[in-house]
Design an enzyme around this catalytic site. Structure first.
Site, short mmCIF file in Angstrom:
data_model
loop_
_atom_site.label_atom_id
_atom_site.label_comp_id
_atom_site.label_asym_id
_atom_site.label_seq_id
_atom_site.Cartn_x
_atom_site.Cartn_y
_atom_site.Cartn_z
N GLN A 99 35.13 40.73 42.65
CA GLN A 99 35.76 41.29 43.48
C GLN A 99 36.27 41.90 43.03
OE1 GLN A 99 37.74 39.22 45.97
NE2 GLN A 99 39.11 40.75 46.87
N CYS A 105 36.78 39.38 50.11
CA CYS A 105 36.55 37.44 49.03
C CYS A 105 35.94 37.30 50.65
CB CYS A 105 37.97 36.68 48.93
SG CYS A 105 38.95 36.69 49.94
N HIS A 261 42.95 33.05 50.55
CA HIS A 261 42.05 33.40 49.73
C HIS A 261 40.64 32.10 50.67
CE1 HIS A 261 39.42 35.53 46.87
NE2 HIS A 261 39.63 34.15 45.78
N ASN A 286 35.58 30.54 43.57
CA ASN A 286 36.33 31.97 43.32
C ASN A 286 35.40 32.85 43.19
OD1 ASN A 286 37.75 33.85 43.94
ND2 ASN A 286 39.88 32.45 42.19
N TRP A 288 36.80 35.50 43.30
CA TRP A 288 36.36 36.74 41.66
C TRP A 288 35.70 36.58 40.76
CZ3 TRP A 288 42.33 35.68 41.36
CH2 TRP A 288 43.50 36.72 42.42
#
Length: 699
Positions: A99, A105, A261, A286, A288
């Site tokens: 990201q 997200c 998130h 995740n 990220w």
């Protein structure tokens, strides 16, 4: 300049009937044709620059970057960022990207889910794109946007600072499909800033054109793990979210989870044995690309030493890649919700034979006509759009156990703004009523009395401020009425109602049967004195040729028809009188003779009487809710969609309709309906361009 909205609506409906907007024939976003633009660039040896989403600060959007940082942004093509750029390197994977500075997200978690479903992924990301052969700086992607697939064209200029991408980036430096996909989605949202904040369900639906079901984990069904396991097997996209922290910032909790998130569900195991006990595990990712759960069954947890070497080898991957396992108990404890997006909800009963049928209906709530609000407003609830459903028989495979739902109704709000962040969402909900035997002969909309004496057999638990609400139910054979509504009345918005059924079902909008206006002929008067009075009135205002033009008609209407009513109205405008003359002028002279005038006068006096009877509070104006009654009393049969247009066209900023506006609109409906009846052949009319202009410019 594009054609007027009503024309575009007709065109879109015709295109839809011809298959435009389907996955096989997507609509061209911003009317940009990828193949034509590419051939143009190749023929002239130029690199494409997208004028509809240009490489400048407007495409980044306001509030996302500081002014100092924005001043450092340089838009570069991939070849200017790194040597030998590639669209895809070694396939597409959830581990490809990380990201950037956009809080999207929710979008990236949805991409993570998308990478597991190759067939669906190829619908969104055409894989035959490259930076090598026939490269000219143009790419395209496909999204399902509010009822239709659209093909979105972009150039490959990407925002950078100091030569580095500032938004989503691939972990392989020369791979660019994630950054280009994000740019294409930013274009349909309005800007990169418009991608800030959202839910995975939004992007997952835009990737599939399917439906989603969200389970709140505080009230999760007892068989949630089974549902998730079946959903993974049935090519569903699955996302989830953590609760918000004390602030809106994505802070990391001591357990390793990011607050507020979005995550992707990437796997559900078939149970593994830990010290002889079965354990249900769920795998999460995740977006990220880093930052993982630190509790039981995390990558370095000692719990992995309690399982067989084979299970450990199959499941465990000790990498800082953002992916981890946890138990269903911890999942329900630390996450707020889980969303499953699919083409058909086959996972609900695990006995799918592809029997679900799907119908989609475009609708609209318009203040005063079809925006009736929820059931807390009994006097107006009935005015909401109504959809009549006939269920022919039960699905043979449905049992009375878990998974016996045979109907899914999804209500999605459509935006009225180009920029996603400017869209005002309403609180919306769905109610389903059974149509019992005494009401089965009802034609047209069911009145207020029906809803005052019947309770819903199914309804959404709460009215929610979300893009989409979903209602799952089991309905026995019979007839039903589905009523989508906003919470408050008089809120204008468009929506899409999707109905999925596992039983044989017939669905139609329960408005009046057709849009064509039907106004009964006004009975001619045989009162000689009345006819003499009309003739006297006409001669009083007519010229020496016994004709009246628009200016003279304006004087007659304002001084005579509005006598005693002048304080409540501004009177007939000259433009409205010109329109009346044109509508009644059979000889096309720009004036009305005695017969034409008397024909007009008979109509306007009847319409005035209807107006006065409908104006029950004697305000001198009709509210839009009173308009429905007045139009009905005029003998007009209209669908909700046409009534909505009338309200928007004549209601004005106040939402009220004056006497002169009411007379003008009913007269126009009367005359335009007569024109259609005179010209139609087989229920349709065909006009040459000069004929069309001839009618529309003198009406």
């Amino acid at each position: 300049m594009p054609p007027p909205g009503v024309c575009m609506s007709i065109m879109q409906e015709r295109n839809k009937q011809e298959g435009v907007g389907s996955l096989a024939n997507p609509e061209k976003h911003s009317n940009q044709d990828f193949q034509q633009l590419k051939q143009y660039c190749l023929a002239r040896g130029v690199r494409y620059i997208d004028e509809m989403f240009p490489p400048d600060h407007n495409s980044i959007g306001d509030g996302l970057l500081s002014s100092d940082f924005m001043s450092r942004v340089v838009w570069l093509r991939p070849a200017k960022i790194i040597q030998n750029p590639d669209f895809i390197v070694d396939g597409l994977s959830r581990f490809d990207f990380g990201q950037g500075m956009v809080e999207d997200c929710w979008f990236l978690a949805s991409i993570g889910a998308l990478t597991f479903q190759k067939d669906i992924l190829e619908q969104v990301v055409p894989l035959n794109q490259t930076f090598k052969e026939d490269y000219c700086g143009i790419f395209h992607f496909r999204f399902w946007r509010f009822g239709r697939w659209v093909d979105v064209v972009i150039d490959d200029k990407l925002p950078t600072v100091d030569g580095n991408l500032i938004f989503v980036h691939s972990k392989t430096p020369n791979e660019f499909w994630p950054a280009l996909l994000e740019k294409a989605y930013a274009k349909v949202c309005g800007s990169y800033a418009d991608m800030n904040l959202g839910t995975p369900s939004e992007a997952m639906m835009d990737f599939t054109g399917g439906v989603h079901i969200t389970f709140k984990l505080t009230d999760a069904p007892s068989n949630l793990w089974d549902l998730l396991f079946r959903a993974v097997q049935s090519k569903s996209l699955i996302g989830c979210g953590t609760p918000q922290g004390e602030t809106s910032a994505n802070t990391v909790a001591p357990n390793g989870l990011v607050r507020g998130h979005a995550y992707t569900v990437t796997g559900v195991n078939k149970q593994i044995l830990s010290q002889g006990r079965p354990v249900n595990l769920i795998r999460l990712f995740n977006p990220w690309g880093r930052g993982e759960w630190k509790g039981d069954w995390s990558d370095k947890s000692s719990m992995w030493q309690t399982v067989s070497p084979n299970d450990r080898k199959m499941c465990l991957s000790v990498k800082e890649d953002g992916e981890f396992w946890m138990t269903m108990e911890d999942f329900c404890k630390h996450f707020t919700d889980v969303t499953i997006c699919c083409m058909r909800p086959d996972f609900l009963d695990g006995n799918s034979k592809g029997l679900w049928t799907h119908s989609i209906h475009d609708g609209r709530w318009v203040a005063g006509t079809t925006a009736g609000g929820c059931m807390n407003f009994p006097n107006s609830f009935w005015t909401n759009p109504q959809y009549r459903v006939k269920i022919e028989g039960l699905d043979r495979d449905c049992s009375e156990t878990q998974g016996d739902n045979n109907m899914l109704v999804s209500l999605m709000q459509k935006p009225d703004k180009r920029n996603r962040r400017l869209v005002k969402s309403l609180y919306i909900g769905i109610n389903i009523f059974e149509v019992r035997s005494q009401f089965k002969g009802q034609r047209g909309k069911f009145p207020a009395d029906f809803f005052n004496t019947n309770v819903p057999v199914a309804q959404t638990k709460n009215v929610l401020n979300v893009r989409t609400v979903v209602l799952l139910s089991r309905l026995k054979p019979g007839e039903y009425l589905i009523v989508p509504s906003s919470f408050n009345p008089n809120e204008t918005a468009s929506f899409i109602l999707s109905i999925l059924s596992k039983v044989e079902t017939q669905v139609h909008e329960n408005s009046n049967d057709q849009d064509i206006v039907e106004i009964p002929k006004l009975m001619p008067t045989h009162n000689r004195a009345d006819m003499d009075n009309k003739q006297t009135l006409f001669r009083q205002y007519s010229d020496q040729f016994e004709e009246v033009d628009a200016e003279q008609l304006q004087r007659i209407l304002n001084e005579t028809l509005l006598q005693g009513y002048a304080k409540k109205t501004q009177g007939f405008s000259l433009e409205s009188c010109r329109s009346m003359v044109a509508l009644m002028d059979t000889s096309i002279t720009g004036k009305l003779n005695s017969a034409e005038f008397q024909h007009l006068w008979r109509k306007v006096t009847v319409y005035k009487d209807i107006f006065l009877r409908s104006d029950v509070n004697r305000s001198g104006m009709l509210s839009l809710s009173q308009l429905r009654n007045a139009v009905t009393a005029s003998g007009v049969r209209l669908s909700d969609s046409l009534l909505n247009l009338i309200a928007l066209r004549y209601g004005g900023s106040s939402g009220n309709i004056s006497l002169e506006s009411f007379i003008s609109l009913v007269l126009r409906m009367d005359r335009m309906a007569k024109i259609f009846r005179q010209l139609n052949q087989g229920g349709a009319i065909s006009l040459r361009d000069n004929e069309w202009m001839y009618i529309t410019m003198y009406a």
